[in-house]
Design an enzyme around this catalytic site. Structure first.
Site, PDB file in Angstrom:
ATOM      1  N   SER A  27       0.832  -1.207   0.000  1.00  0.00           N
ATOM      2  CA  SER A  27       0.000   0.000   0.000  1.00  0.00           C
ATOM      3  C   SER A  27       0.861   1.251   0.000  1.00  0.00           C
ATOM      4  O   SER A  27       1.976   1.256   0.535  1.00  0.00           O
ATOM      5  CB  SER A  27      -0.881   0.000   1.250  1.00  0.00           C
ATOM      6  OG  SER A  27      -1.461   1.266   1.465  1.00  0.00           O
ATOM      7  N   TYR A  31      -2.382  -0.138  10.042  1.00  0.00           N
ATOM      8  CA  TYR A  31      -2.552  -0.700   8.694  1.00  0.00           C
ATOM      9  C   TYR A  31      -1.252  -0.568   7.908  1.00  0.00           C
ATOM     10  O   TYR A  31      -0.768  -1.538   7.302  1.00  0.00           O
ATOM     11  CB  TYR A  31      -3.699   0.019   7.975  1.00  0.00           C
ATOM     12  CG  TYR A  31      -3.820  -0.351   6.516  1.00  0.00           C
ATOM     13  CD1 TYR A  31      -4.254  -1.616   6.142  1.00  0.00           C
ATOM     14  CD2 TYR A  31      -3.488   0.563   5.508  1.00  0.00           C
ATOM     15  CE1 TYR A  31      -4.356  -1.967   4.803  1.00  0.00           C
ATOM     16  CE2 TYR A  31      -3.585   0.227   4.183  1.00  0.00           C
ATOM     17  CZ  TYR A  31      -4.032  -1.045   3.831  1.00  0.00           C
ATOM     18  OH  TYR A  31      -4.119  -1.389   2.504  1.00  0.00           O
TER      19      TYR A  31
END
Length: 354
Positions: free
Chosen positions: A142, A167
């Protein structure tokens, strides 16, 4: 790069009911004239399950026309016996791990979900690839790994040890774990850092989708950092094109001077390379929602917008340097924000306003 033609391959796509995963499965149906595709998803209720049902129904319809063998399995990455059995039964050639607990803000309130899916789940995939050797493991990282980096555009050569959310930390951990397994067990692996993916049947927790839902209800949308945020939006078809190309070009297995494997490991950015100011993005979105008939022509947007401070876990700018992807795979995302939001608005009008 070792070229791998996907025809005849046995491919596992985890997160296959998810936004990117479902689009990848549909693309593989088109590209492959033979082979086996196994989709795995736990169908959790992090967001509206009817969207996952919709994606699975589209896949099911297209699977009947496809020449590939296709099967969907409901299961969780954290279920080690299930993952081991799948690899044992199918002897996968290529694995695309897109399953993960997504969302930056959700990771602040629900950390357990991220440890289970993004760490334990990914570990199970790596172990399965070690015990049942694969030609290529491709996995989702990501743009959030860049965290508080000030230098833009973000390059895969930059340091990424300043995460601002759990995350992001789990995604960076995935890259480190994959590097370790590539080194120790000679597993070709490629991580893909996705930048703000959007499009039809996407995730409702993403800004473009959430804004649309709120505007339709007459609620006020919050634009963070007083509108001084920029995002490198990437249309889902561009993301899938990048994945398919990368799937076919595994990092080469080589030996170093010490006779041990040089890790067959790579990481790439996939991003539009055109960061958009959030206020401009909102303007384009509202124009396309009016054009598609989702909102009336006389809708008072100014009355439904509020500029608010930055939220915990957010970053002001994401901007991909994707030159390595272009160099190695001849691909750069091409779909403009207006074109992509038009596709989304037209889909939304059909799906929600029947």
């Amino acid at each position: 790069m070792d070229k791998i033609n996907l025809n005849g391959k046995k491919i596992l796509v985890t997160g296959s009911a998810g936004f990117i995963g479902s689009n990848l499965v549909l693309r593989l149906f088109k590209d492959m004239t033979e082979g086996t595709i196994i989709g795995l998803d736990n169908l959790n209720d992090y967001y509206d399950p009817t969207l996952k049902d919709y994606r699975l129904s589209v896949i099911s319809t297209e699977a009947e026309r496809s020449k590939c063998n296709y099967q969907f399995i409901k299961g969780d990455l954290a279920d080690k016996p299930l993952i081991d059995k799948l690899f044992d039964d199918y002897k996968f050639d290529v694995v695309v791990n897109l399953a993960a607990q997504a969302g930056v803000r959700y990771s602040i309130t629900n950390p357990d979900a991220y440890i289970q899916s993004n760490l334990i789940g990914f570990y199970n995939i790596l172990e399965a690839c070690r015990n049942h050797p694969v030609e290529h493991l491709v996995y989702a990282s990501s743009s959030s790994v860049y965290g508080g980096n000030k230098k833009v555009p973000f390059s895969t050569d930059d340091r990424v040890d300043d995460p601002v959310s759990l995350y992001a930390a789990t995604k960076k951990s995935n890259e480190l774990m994959a590097h370790c397994y590539s080194k120790l067990y000679d597993i070709p692996s490629t991580g893909l850092r996705f930048f703000t993916v959007y499009g039809p049947a996407g995730r409702p927790d993403m800004a473009y989708f959430g804004f649309t839902n709120k505007l339709l209800k007459g609620d006020t949308i919050h634009i963070y950092n007083y509108g001084n945020c920029r995002r490198d939006f990437t249309y889902v078809d561009d993301i899938v094109e990048g994945i398919v190309r990368v799937m076919q070009g595994a990092p080469e297995r080589k030996k170093g001077d010490d006779g041990l494997p040089i890790p067959p490991y790579a990481v790439y950015n996939i991003g539009g390379g055109q960061p958009e100011n959030l206020l401009d993005f909102v303007t384009i979105l509202q124009e396309e929602l009016v054009r598609a008939g989702v909102l009336p022509k006389d809708f008072d947007f100014e009355a439904h917008k509020q500029l608010v401070p930055m939220q915990p876990g957010d970053v002001p700018t994401t901007y991909a340097d994707a030159t390595a992807l272009e160099r190695d795979y001849g691909f750069t995302p091409k779909i403009t924000l207006r074109e992509g939001l038009r596709h989304f608005a037209e889909w939304y009008a059909k799906f929600y306003k029947k």
